[in-house]
Design a protein around this motif. Sequence first.
Motif, PDB file in Angstrom:
ATOM      1  N   GLU A 150      -7.326  15.848   0.676  1.00 21.23           N
ATOM      2  CA  GLU A 150      -5.883  15.609   0.879  1.00 21.23           C
ATOM      3  C   GLU A 150      -5.604  15.043   2.269  1.00 21.23           C
ATOM      4  O   GLU A 150      -4.510  14.548   2.525  1.00 21.23           O
ATOM      5  CB  GLU A 150      -5.098  16.923   0.721  1.00 21.23           C
ATOM      6  CG  GLU A 150      -5.095  17.498  -0.688  1.00 21.23           C
ATOM      7  CD  GLU A 150      -6.443  18.078  -1.115  1.00 21.23           C
ATOM      8  OE1 GLU A 150      -7.253  18.457  -0.226  1.00 21.23           O
ATOM      9  OE2 GLU A 150      -6.701  18.127  -2.333  1.00 21.23           O
ATOM     10  N   TRP A 161      -9.495  10.262  -2.889  1.00 20.52           N
ATOM     11  CA  TRP A 161      -8.092  10.516  -3.214  1.00 20.52           C
ATOM     12  C   TRP A 161      -7.859  12.025  -3.225  1.00 20.52           C
ATOM     13  O   TRP A 161      -8.784  12.803  -3.454  1.00 20.52           O
ATOM     14  CB  TRP A 161      -7.731   9.961  -4.596  1.00 20.52           C
ATOM     15  CG  TRP A 161      -8.926   9.602  -5.443  1.00 20.52           C
ATOM     16  CD1 TRP A 161      -9.310   8.354  -5.805  1.00 20.52           C
ATOM     17  CD2 TRP A 161      -9.918  10.503  -6.011  1.00 20.52           C
ATOM     18  NE1 TRP A 161     -10.476   8.411  -6.555  1.00 20.52           N
ATOM     19  CE2 TRP A 161     -10.870   9.713  -6.701  1.00 20.52           C
ATOM     20  CE3 TRP A 161     -10.106  11.881  -5.989  1.00 20.52           C
ATOM     21  CZ2 TRP A 161     -11.973  10.255  -7.360  1.00 20.52           C
ATOM     22  CZ3 TRP A 161     -11.221  12.426  -6.639  1.00 20.52           C
ATOM     23  CH2 TRP A 161     -12.126  11.605  -7.317  1.00 20.52           C
ATOM     24  N   SER A 216      -5.020  16.169  -6.418  1.00 23.94           N
ATOM     25  CA  SER A 216      -3.859  16.157  -7.313  1.00 23.94           C
ATOM     26  C   SER A 216      -3.505  14.742  -7.759  1.00 23.94           C
ATOM     27  O   SER A 216      -2.609  14.556  -8.585  1.00 23.94           O
ATOM     28  CB  SER A 216      -2.663  16.787  -6.600  1.00 23.94           C
ATOM     29  OG  SER A 216      -2.430  16.088  -5.402  1.00 23.94           O
ATOM     30  N   GLU A 217      -4.175  13.732  -7.169  1.00 17.82           N
ATOM     31  CA  GLU A 217      -3.853  12.334  -7.516  1.00 17.82           C
ATOM     32  C   GLU A 217      -5.147  11.534  -7.708  1.00 17.82           C
ATOM     33  O   GLU A 217      -5.331  10.479  -7.084  1.00 17.82           O
ATOM     34  CB  GLU A 217      -3.028  11.698  -6.409  1.00 17.82           C
ATOM     35  CG  GLU A 217      -1.654  12.315  -6.232  1.00 17.82           C
ATOM     36  CD  GLU A 217      -0.951  11.758  -5.004  1.00 17.82           C
ATOM     37  OE1 GLU A 217      -0.134  10.843  -5.155  1.00 17.82           O
ATOM     38  OE2 GLU A 217      -1.244  12.241  -3.901  1.00 17.82           O
ATOM     39  N   LYS A 222      -5.870   7.549  -7.200  1.00 17.92           N
ATOM     40  CA  LYS A 222      -4.871   6.880  -6.344  1.00 17.92           C
ATOM     41  C   LYS A 222      -5.587   5.956  -5.349  1.00 17.92           C
ATOM     42  O   LYS A 222      -6.656   6.299  -4.831  1.00 17.92           O
ATOM     43  CB  LYS A 222      -4.075   7.949  -5.579  1.00 17.92           C
ATOM     44  CG  LYS A 222      -2.969   7.373  -4.723  1.00 17.92           C
ATOM     45  CD  LYS A 222      -2.240   8.465  -3.953  1.00 17.92           C
ATOM     46  CE  LYS A 222      -1.213   7.846  -3.028  1.00 17.92           C
ATOM     47  NZ  LYS A 222      -0.625   8.820  -2.122  1.00 17.92           N
TER      48      LYS A 222
END
Length: 276
Positions: free
Chosen positions: A79, A111, A114-115, A118
């Motif tokens: 993150e 990434w 949670s994504e 991305k």
Amino acid sequence: MKKEFKLYNGVTIPSIGFGTWQIENGESAYNSTLIALKAGYRHIDTAFAYGNEESIGKAIKDSGIDRKEIFITSKVPAEIKTYQGTLDHFYESLRRLDVKYLDLYLIHAPWPWSEVGKDCKKENIEVWKALIYLYENKLVRSIGVSNFSVEDLKNLIEATLVKPMVNQIRYFIGNRQDAITNYCQENDILVEAYSPLATGSLIDNEMLTNMANKYNTTVAKLCIAYCLANNTLPLPKSKTKERIIANLDVNIDIEKEDLDYLNSLGHIGPTRPYRS
Ligand code: NAP
């Protein structure tokens, strides 16, 4: 058995690492790490996100083994995508582990978890520059990435001209990620095989049990030997004393015909999304 791999910067790394994901901070991480070190592991794989660096650091200290003899890897959380955030997390990992330097520091993923998928190419360059800073200032002996695709790797290399020394990816029988593995091996980037037992889901596989019987060994050892036979560095995890000890004692020469067969397989365990 191959005892160590050499990274392209000359640093050597013990050929089997002790995985510590899902080993809780406290008694569990402390005892498991101490057992691993007593059994002869000299390579521990942790991450800021595992939350267990403190207990691992204490076990390393209490083992009485010279710090220089133990190869410690940690990772900047997936993150964290800024230069300063990376440095802050690195220093916090040093504090938790109670060490003055790391042997390997990785970007946990391209990434945030949670994504997944991305596009963080611009941000990853900033994080990578922070790792280069740590490397140049001798706070880490080597730097690398985890879960990076070929495109993600090229992005860092083109922007900074510094090639990661390691890419730690999900790798086990039936899940070899050929495109990434081939690119890394052609470019002298060591592939570390995380989840070499597919987080335990290969253990009861009938075909692997039959093959393990042929070599008079266990499925776990066969899975670990498989990674080594393909020049990837396995990171088996266990909280169980007997298994921790057994997973380091791997001396199996998989015959070419069997290796070719295993390499020809597609998924044989359950499919899972990316995991940290
Ligand atoms: P794994 O090593 O593939 O498998 C661990 C599971 O297998 C546990 O349930 C363990 O049970 C069991 N096991 C271990 N040895 C065994 C044996 N000899 N016989 C039977 N069962 C056995 O799992 P993993 O934790 O997914 O991956 C290993 C390491 O890779 C992690 O700990 C972490 O360090 C790293 N990793 C990195 C990433 C990343 O994104 N960079 C992602 C995942 C993992 P017990 O513990 O109950 O004994």
